[in-house]
Design a protein around this motif. Structure first.
Motif, PDB file in Angstrom:
ATOM      1  N   GLY A   3       1.002  -1.198  -0.023  1.00 20.10           N
ATOM      2  CA  GLY A   3      -0.116   0.086   0.008  1.00 20.10           C
ATOM      3  C   GLY A   3       0.747   1.313   0.147  1.00 20.10           C
ATOM      4  N   SER A  94      -3.474   8.061  -5.570  1.00 21.84           N
ATOM      5  CA  SER A  94      -4.679   7.922  -6.389  1.00 21.84           C
ATOM      6  C   SER A  94      -4.074   7.649  -8.000  1.00 21.84           C
ATOM      7  CB  SER A  94      -5.410   8.954  -6.343  1.00 21.84           C
ATOM      8  OG  SER A  94      -5.121  10.309  -6.548  1.00 21.84           O
ATOM      9  N   GLU A 101     -10.362   7.432  -6.345  1.00 21.05           N
ATOM     10  CA  GLU A 101     -10.427   6.996  -4.999  1.00 21.05           C
ATOM     11  C   GLU A 101      -8.859   7.341  -4.578  1.00 21.05           C
ATOM     12  OE1 GLU A 101     -11.081   2.935  -4.815  1.00 21.05           O
ATOM     13  OE2 GLU A 101     -10.423   2.600  -2.623  1.00 21.05           O
ATOM     14  N   PHE A 103      -5.911   6.301  -1.629  1.00 19.93           N
ATOM     15  CA  PHE A 103      -5.529   5.243  -0.581  1.00 19.93           C
ATOM     16  C   PHE A 103      -4.577   6.035   0.535  1.00 19.93           C
ATOM     17  CE2 PHE A 103      -7.228   1.674  -2.646  1.00 19.93           C
ATOM     18  CZ  PHE A 103      -7.276   1.971  -4.030  1.00 19.93           C
TER      19      PHE A 103
ATOM     20  N   TYR B  35     -15.276   8.678   3.567  1.00 19.06           N
ATOM     21  CA  TYR B  35     -14.036   8.119   4.031  1.00 19.06           C
ATOM     22  C   TYR B  35     -14.588   7.595   5.464  1.00 19.06           C
ATOM     23  CZ  TYR B  35     -11.240   9.480   0.184  1.00 19.06           C
ATOM     24  OH  TYR B  35     -10.816   9.639  -1.057  1.00 19.06           O
ATOM     25  N   VAL B  44     -10.046   5.425   5.204  1.00 15.42           N
ATOM     26  CA  VAL B  44     -10.279   4.530   4.114  1.00 15.42           C
ATOM     27  C   VAL B  44     -11.495   4.859   3.160  1.00 15.42           C
ATOM     28  CG1 VAL B  44     -10.930   1.973   3.913  1.00 15.42           C
ATOM     29  CG2 VAL B  44      -9.453   2.879   5.669  1.00 15.42           C
TER      30      VAL B  44
END
Lengths: 113, 107
Positions: A3, A94, A101, A103, B35, B44
């Motif tokens: 991640g 992203s 989205e 992260f 989120y 998240v």
């Protein structure tokens, strides 16, 4: 798959010092954004970089600067630290830009004493 | 500048009760994202809404975007202890995060 990774996880600095925070985005992601989150508040947008160019800047003083490298990793620099800079600094990546989205990494907890 | 406010700031519910948080913007939003941040964790991504009046569901979560694209809501049906955390809306993509609603679920 890895991640978003941020380093260091924790940091203690003295007023007036300088700090550099690092962020590695998810592989293939070209956009990195930085946020400051004070306890009990929502993340405050600092910078967004896309394809190594600054694409957005929040309402933060010039003591805050950032850059994105050819491998899309990023650094956030803060000069002349103040006590009020103590916060959780979050990096988000992203795929393209701010309309996709985001992260988030685990963040760097900065304490200024 | 744009402001995104959320209400309530805190909400305590008994497990099994419903929960709703509301997000209001001072200006029209091109889209809104939601989120969830668990205690000690990082935000998240849950969902993105783009169209006026859009409604999206994820299991027990229902997200709604207002007709004027200035407000949004998140509704959780029959809360569980795993729902504990702070829920943030974010306007203009991720530039403006709301103030957040902290949800506590009492078993």
């Amino acid at each position: 798959d890895a991640g978003v990774t941020q380093s260091p996880t924790h940091l203690i600095k003295t007023r007036g010092q300088h700090v550099t925070l690092r962020c590695s985005p998810i592989s293939g992601h070209k956009s990195v954004s930085w946020y400051q989150q004070v306890l009990g508040q929502g993340p405050q947008f600092i910078f967004q970089y896309y394809e190594k160019e600054e694409r957005g800047r929040g309402n933060f003083p010039d003591r805050f600067s950032a850059r994105q490298f050819p491998n899309y990793s990023s650094e956030l620099n803060v000069n002349a630290l103040l006590l009020g800079d103590s916060a959780l600094y979050l990096c988000a990546s992203s795929l393209q830009g701010m309309n996709t989205e985001a992260f988030f990494g685990q963040g760097t907890r900065l304490t200024v004493v | 500048g744009q402001q995104v406010m959320q209400i309530p700031q805190y909400q305590h519910v008994q497990e099994g009760e419903d929960f709703t948080t509301y997000c209001n913007s001072s200006t029209t939003l091109s889209n809104i994202q939601w989120y969830k941040q668990r205690p000690g964790g990082h935000p998240v991504f849950l969902i993105q809404l783009v169209k006026s009046g859009e409604v999206k569901k994820q299991k027990r979560l229902t997200f709604q975007f207002g007709e004027a694209k200035k407000n949004s809501s998140l509704h959780i049906t029959a809360t569980q202890t795993t729902d504990v955390g702070t829920y943030f809306c974010a306007g203009r993509s991720q530039f403006y995060f709301g103030t957040g609603t902290s949800l506590t679920v009492i078993p």
